[in-house]
Design a protein around this motif. Structure first.
Motif, short mmCIF file in Angstrom:
data_model
loop_
_atom_site.label_atom_id
_atom_site.label_comp_id
_atom_site.label_asym_id
_atom_site.label_seq_id
_atom_site.Cartn_x
_atom_site.Cartn_y
_atom_site.Cartn_z
N ASP B 55 0.70 -1.37 0.21
CA ASP B 55 -0.35 -0.13 -0.50
C ASP B 55 1.15 1.12 -0.10
O ASP B 55 0.65 1.89 -0.90
CB ASP B 55 -0.90 -0.18 0.79
CG ASP B 55 -1.81 -1.25 1.04
OD1 ASP B 55 -2.34 -1.39 -0.25
OD2 ASP B 55 -2.72 -1.02 2.31
N ALA B 59 0.85 4.41 -2.89
CA ALA B 59 0.80 5.59 -2.29
C ALA B 59 1.77 6.16 -3.26
O ALA B 59 1.82 7.54 -3.66
CB ALA B 59 0.17 5.80 -1.14
N ALA B 62 2.03 7.10 -6.85
CA ALA B 62 1.30 7.78 -7.18
C ALA B 62 0.84 9.28 -6.71
O ALA B 62 -0.08 10.29 -6.80
CB ALA B 62 -0.49 7.81 -6.49
N THR B 64 1.71 10.82 -3.66
CA THR B 64 0.62 10.49 -2.69
C THR B 64 1.23 11.80 -1.48
O THR B 64 2.23 11.34 -1.25
CB THR B 64 0.02 9.66 -1.23
OG1 THR B 64 -0.74 9.02 -2.34
CG2 THR B 64 -0.81 10.09 -0.54
N VAL B 69 0.93 9.47 3.78
CA VAL B 69 1.89 8.00 3.36
C VAL B 69 2.70 8.47 4.88
O VAL B 69 2.21 6.62 5.13
CB VAL B 69 2.83 8.29 2.78
CG1 VAL B 69 3.93 7.32 2.71
CG2 VAL B 69 2.77 8.61 0.91
N LEU B 72 -0.70 5.76 7.16
CA LEU B 72 -1.19 4.50 5.94
C LEU B 72 -0.26 3.87 6.70
O LEU B 72 -0.53 2.88 6.31
CB LEU B 72 -1.21 4.92 4.40
CG LEU B 72 -1.07 3.46 3.51
CD1 LEU B 72 -2.50 2.95 4.50
CD2 LEU B 72 -1.34 4.55 2.36
N ALA B 127 -7.74 7.14 5.08
CA ALA B 127 -6.84 5.78 5.28
C ALA B 127 -6.04 5.26 6.62
O ALA B 127 -6.02 3.92 6.17
CB ALA B 127 -5.77 7.03 4.84
N SER B 151 -10.58 2.75 2.38
CA SER B 151 -10.44 3.32 2.23
C SER B 151 -9.57 2.54 0.63
O SER B 151 -8.17 1.67 0.93
CB SER B 151 -9.66 5.22 1.98
OG SER B 151 -7.55 4.91 2.26
N SER B 153 -6.70 3.35 -0.83
CA SER B 153 -4.97 3.83 -0.73
C SER B 153 -4.69 2.31 0.47
O SER B 153 -3.20 1.70 1.10
CB SER B 153 -5.13 4.26 0.28
OG SER B 153 -5.55 5.05 0.85
#
Lengths: 419, 419
Positions: B55, B59, B62, B64, B69, B72, B127, B151, B153
């Protein structure tokens, strides 16, 4: 012309202002106005009864059924009963300010959770004008402003009653806008009301299943579901069959049009042979049409074959669905599947069976060796009720004054900081 | 391909069956499983951290933001904290079966109102994977089955965590379906969940204001709104200005990203000249950008002119709206108009002022001479919280275990009939 969103919003804004004024009002001031409202209903009975007569004439002219016309009709005795209801609410404890729990936190902050009014309560209801007065009284006592949306058939009666209540509030120094009718009698009027999240704190629909479902589906304002009752009586293997017989007939037939009457009878197979012939005969004698499963129809071929529609039905009539079950757990599984979550009763002498039934049913009320008809705010000692909630959030079962409140946490410190 | 309504309905049906099994489960059995879940999180940390790493990599790839992050990312220490949370929930009193009130009715029926699980609780969240474990633990302890919709993510992390929790439940003899992920990561998945009235008893959205508003607007399942905090500090004419200064800076700047931080400061005009220069300097020193009304900008021309957007804002940043008010009632009127109803604080030495502020504000919590930051389940001594409700129905303020229950009325008679 359909009711405008602005017109409905306007009464809600005024209700909100009235609610802010009501919240810190003392019990003494509220009770004084409740008693003045009761007096005013009687003092101004001529104008109320004249308005009601117009509603009744219009209903008769429209060919409304006799029972409905009766529910709509006001008489001096019914006005007296409404006034007595307001006087009784005045005798009840004020729920506002009651401390629910509290303690001193380790850091010294004195923390308490205190009951406060909900704010603005909307009631959507059908024909009976006494709801207008009952709801206004309970909301005022609990510090809430109320928005009343009755039916078109009672429009003149409701307008007359609300005028009297508003005048009494204003004369007593409380805001007249604590009691208001929602403008408009079309569906748009209700629709606008259901979109006023943030202005209206809760909607309580009182009426048939169709009305309640429509409000639940469409409202963004939080809703408390009330009053749909598909109640069950379960006769356990260890039941006292005399009690079971009396409770079944009482729960079904003592009054059929109310939400706490029973609609389905479940009988444990171990007592089916002994109990079913007796109960089916007693129900027949009480005028009840039985809708039975195979086992029931084997004993009484005159019983109508039961379908899923019968297990789901809130008959509100002299009909009862009857089924033989394999076990207590089978009875509970049936109830969990089909019940509206109002009231279930078990008849048993077994402590263990009663405990398991109570722990595994999932309804607002469970009666052990007592009729389902006992689920009622007055019978529960609440003094008065605004409805019987069949949902799980906020309030479940009969709703009295405390159920018309929320809570606030109050923390008292002396310069306390979070570190 | 979008998630089908059937797939979501299927997990809810299984959750409902699990809930029926959980309802009569003893505290000892539930606590044993909670402790086993805590052990399993640590025993199987390798697979959980591996899933989380995927994950986190996705992230990062992408683009993020770093703070997201970080929220997460799982670490051995964070897993340990999650396990400790479960162990703490095991130490808390079981709310199920607690008797809220009871009495013997005049007719001899023994009536009690008893806490029961809500049934199936749906949590929709953003998240942070720790919510997965916290929510599962609190729901299990309160006898509820939980449907978790995290989510996209955090999908792999949540799947790994839920697999571990389900295995531990099953190994302990409780239904694995007490903890389930809602299938699908598209908007359809949430949409279907929100339509499952009757199968899902409550939805609790945890996340930003946009998520919460969307759920409130679209759901037919009852919703508990949580966590949007536009909190106020009001400095009264009779405030201890040293306390007022410390509380304002603490409430605003001690941690800005949380719902109980303050966003607006209201200052009584009688102390504006003495207090504003000091507080504006202290806020500037703490890195806060002030958005002020005319009176504030007369003292600090560098303040940004405040608009209605500022009074309405939940900044969650080093920004604060500041306004001078004419009176305590003026402050309350501002709060009633703009607050999200989370927490308001008054700083005053006056008993009368504190009482009036408490009685007329309309929020989940009111602090007197203490920071808004105290509104929190753990600080209130609840042990753990599933969120902070800003609505008035059912639960208001921090929600612990009792707030995850409903009640049932139990009446025990001996052949009682209604006459």
């Amino acid at each position: 012309m359909s009711t405008s969103a602005e017109a409905v919003r306007d009464v809600a804004v005024r209700a909100r202002a009235a609610a802010a004024q009501l919240a810190p009002t003392s019990r003494a001031d509220k009770d004084r106005v409740l008693l003045a409202m009761a007096d005013a209903l009687l003092d101004r009975s001529v104008e109320i009864l004249a308005a009601n007569a117009e509603d009744v004439d219009a209903a008769r002219a429209a060919g409304t059924a006799g029972a409905m016309v009766d529910r709509l009709t006001l008489t001096p005795a019914r006005l007296e009963a409404m006034a007595a209801g307001l006087r009784q609410v005045a005798t009840l404890e004020d729920p506002v300010g009651v401390v629910v729990r509290g303690s001193v936190l380790p850091n010294g902050i004195r923390l308490s959770q205190v009951r406060v009014p909900l704010g603005v309560v909307g009631i959507i209801y059908e024909a009976r004008p006494n709801v207008t007065v009952d709801a206004a009284g309970l909301c005022l006592k609990s510090g809430n402003a109320v928005l009343l949306r009755g039916s078109a058939s009672a429009a003149r009666s409701n307008a007359a009653l609300v005028a009297v209540l508003r005048d009494a509030a204003a004369a007593g120094g409380l805001p007249a806008d604590a009691v208001q009718l929602v403008p408009g009698l079309d569906h748009e009027s209700v629709k606008h009301l259901m979109r006023l999240r943030g202005l209206v704190d809760v909607l309580i629909p009182r009426g048939g299943a169709g009305l309640i479902r429509a409000v639940v589906e469409e409202s963004t304002v939080p809703v408390i579901e009330t009053g749909v009752g598909n109640c069950h009586v379960y006769v356990d293997a260890e039941a006292d069959l005399d009690q079971a017989l009396a409770i079944t007939v009482n729960a079904k037939a003592q009054r059929v049009s109310v939400c706490n009457s029973a609609e389905t009878l479940l009988v444990h197979r171990d007592v089916a042979a002994a109990f079913l012939p007796r109960v089916l005969a007693a129900l027949r004698e009480a005028g009840v049409t039985v809708h039975g499963d195979e086992a029931v129809r084997a004993i009484d071929p005159a019983a109508v074959p039961a379908t899923d529609d019968d297990w789901a039905a809130e008959y509100l009539s002299l009909d009862m669905a009857v089924r033989v079950v394999e076990s207590l757990d089978d009875a509970v599984a049936h109830i969990r599947r089909w019940s509206s979550g109002h009231t279930e009763a078990i008849v048993t002498r077994s402590l263990r069976a009663s405990q398991r039934f109570v722990a595994t049913c999932d309804s607002a009320a469970v009666m052990v060796n007592a009729s389902t008809r006992f689920t009622d705010g007055e019978r529960f000692g609440m003094g008065a009720e605004i409805g019987i909630s069949t949902q799980k959030l906020h309030a479940r079962g009969p709703m009295g004054l405390p159920e018309l409140t929320s809570t606030t946490w109050v923390g008292i410190g002396d310069g306390h900081l979070v570190s």
